[in-house]
Design a protein around this motif. Structure first.
Motif: not given
Length: 65
Positions: A15-22
């Motif tokens: 459940g950890k973020f490893n990518m996200a958009n702007t």
């Protein structure tokens, strides 16, 4: 991801973020280094984190996207 017209992100199995958009980063008012490796409770208010984690569990259990 940047070409998508909506917020999007990827998380690992924990459940950890490893990518996200702007668009996602703008919505939560964070920079990418502040997001990578963090979970919902680290970035969102209590209710948003609870709802997001509920959605994450639904995705994991059902296999839907």
């Amino acid at each position: 991801m940047e070409a998508l017209p909506f917020v999007s992100w990827f998380k690992d199995a924990e459940g950890k973020f490893n990518m996200a958009n702007t668009l996602f980063l703008e919505a939560i008012q964070k920079e990418l280094p502040e997001v990578i490796g963090r979970g919902n409770t680290d970035l969102l208010d209590k209710e948003e984190a609870r709802q997001s984690e509920k959605g994450d569990l639904d995705v994991l259990e059902s296999g839907k996207i």
